[in-house]
Write an enzyme that holds these catalytic residues in place. Sequence first.
Site, PDB file in Angstrom:
ATOM      1  N   ASP A 534      44.976  58.914  54.802  1.00  0.00           N
ATOM      2  CA  ASP A 534      45.133  60.113  55.392  1.00  0.00           C
ATOM      3  C   ASP A 534      46.413  60.487  55.979  1.00  0.00           C
ATOM      4  OD1 ASP A 534      45.146  58.776  57.942  1.00  0.00           O
ATOM      5  OD2 ASP A 534      43.375  57.892  57.416  1.00  0.00           O
ATOM      6  N   GLU A 614      53.960  45.070  24.307  1.00  0.00           N
ATOM      7  CA  GLU A 614      53.762  45.436  25.692  1.00  0.00           C
ATOM      8  C   GLU A 614      54.997  45.326  26.770  1.00  0.00           C
ATOM      9  OE1 GLU A 614      48.928  44.355  25.956  1.00  0.00           O
ATOM     10  OE2 GLU A 614      50.216  42.753  26.452  1.00  0.00           O
TER      11      GLU A 614
END
Length: 728
Positions: A534, A614
């Site tokens: 928030d 990777e």
Amino acid sequence: MVLYDAQNKTYSLHTKNTTYQMTVWDYHILLHAYYGPRLEGEDLSYLLRCKDRGFSPNPNEAGGNRTFSLDTFPQEYSTCGVGDFRLPSIELELPNGSRTADLRYVSAAIRKGKYSLEGLPAFYGNEEEWETLSILLRDAAAQVEVELLYGVLEEYDLITRAVRVKNTGTETVRLCRCASLCLDFVHSDLDMITFNGAHVMERCPSRVPLHPGIQGVDSVRGASSHQHNPFVVLCGHEANEDYGLCYGAMLLYSGNFQAMAEVDQFTNSRLVMGLNPYQFSWTLEPGMAFTAPEAAMVCSPSGFGQMSRLFHRAIRRDLIRDPWAGRRKPVLINHWEATEMYFTADRLVEIAQDAPKLGLELFVMDDGWFGARNDDNAGLGDWYVNEEKLPGGLEALVARIKDLGMEFGIWIEPEMVNEDSDLYRAHPDWALNVPGRKPSRSRNQLVLDFSRAEIRDHIYSQIKKALSSADISYVKWDMNRSLTEVWSAELPPERQGEVYHRYVLGVYDFAERLRRDFPDILIEGCCGGGGRFDGGMLYYTPQIWCSDNTDAVDRLHIQYGTSFCYPVSTMGAHVSAVPNTVTSRITPMETRGVVAMHGTFGYEMDLSKCTPDEKETIRRQTAFFKEHYDLIQDGDYYRLSDPFQNGSYTAWEHVSHDRREALVSLVTGSFRSAPPFLTLRIKGLEAKLRYRINGEGSWLGAVLMQVGWPLPIILGDYQALQLYLEAE
Ligand code: DGJ
């Protein structure tokens, strides 16, 4: 620009594209006249209609005038129990037990700059760009003054609001409700969009037309919550990403909130947003004041995309504070999903070993480094190093990580305690609990009473010691349960209604101290992922872990919803290993990288187990992210599709402020044979400029925006594509 029209007694707040107007009406009642696209010099109070309506009372001063009723007018800040039967913004309990509030206009002041709120998060900014309007209202019978504060950021069409309530009388008054925002409309042709979900699936948008009665979202969990976000949108039924009128409203608050809309008997509508009145009351002794948290509104006459971009710009520049407002943040690697709490210093170093060679800059040690934290049943509250895991303490481990060429970060969860901890054994009464009850456990932990300064001080001094014991550049502040049995030993019975809010004020106080004592530490907020995502927390923590769900496909949805209010630069997002720990889904590493670039970007895996291929992908992704850092983190953000509606692909875009560069990212859905030919319309470009795409061709901006770019058919599920556009 804030203007007062003395003749019509109107206050108009003008931003670049919008106007907000209120008017001082008969009997000094402050009514809301208009909020929408910018209108110059107009008195919009002609919209306020007087009509005798059955069962709509008239204020006593109106005498025989039956056409004047608070029940029918749009209010600027709705009162309680004096004739307006819709959602109240304020409720006062007087010594005689009455629970009403009747507010009348007294005066107003306009000044340059932005007001600030003591102990609460708020937008800030310079004198030239912000203006403040302060309106003083008074309830004469209650001897209470209410100050309505408005901050106007013209450039970004942002209007903030806050409310101060002061007891100016000689007797104690109780505040039982105090909203931050009341927004009335003289129609209800609106949809409400709320952002809802659960742990590991936060902020999924839900859009419904307003209907008679009350609808809305809230939290009573003590945090803003995974379930509902303190951000809502009201919009025309026709509004979409690029078209239509919409209003976004965010509350800068991290605890119990409420955002309710009501459609009344005459199809007027009202949005009230602020502290949740659930179990809330605040005692105001004579002379004392209470400040409600800040709310911020953006009105966009041209769809959700523009609304979001305005919130993003304002949050990045005027809510996130220095030094992180403009500073480049490191690309991090966190070991949580790789080891959870089961690690040693050697194991961490093994994971970090190759990270710098792959371009990673910060190693984060997550939960498990302190006390007897060998699983999630013990140790919270004991913020000293577990030397069995980390011999030589933080200093030794940090030195090893720094020798590799990386910064070091650490995890904390200051608000919590396990019963199996030295802290709890010494102070069992420090956990929130109601006398005579046994406290509910969640993840086998209890919540410390952060409304009490001595408890915060104790935890803070331990954490400060740990953070000062080594060279630490980053803190992840976690919070892994909701509040229950909320009662504080420090407050008398009649003040227990203050505990939820005092808890949040305690969290803010703790965060402010951290910021003050360690200004260069980057703090990432976290609440089991996105349970406290928030505007309140963003004032203290410039980024927040978006979700405990790192699955790339689910993240497309979570980050899409989050982006309606919050900028990409605030969304913690990592590439993690597959199968994913939450969903067991396997997605390509390319895709996971592209999705994590819709956020702060980092990794959360065991690098020592990665294949050379990777590792090469990680190196490439990190280099790409760093090369386009400003574009991704600071550029204007466009949603190009809605993952909840479009199963074929999800696409989004970052555009530089000068529109000379753009990055389009796209992830396909699960593959279906015989796919259609699709064309993607790119947004936000300069119509007259020509762009190269991934270094090739020459495309006119207008063509890419109006006609689009033909998407290739990509075989396989959840494949990613990135288009880098550069003006010639
Ligand atoms: C919840 C967080 O969201 C995770 O990333 C991790 O930090 C765990 N808590 C640790 O307990």
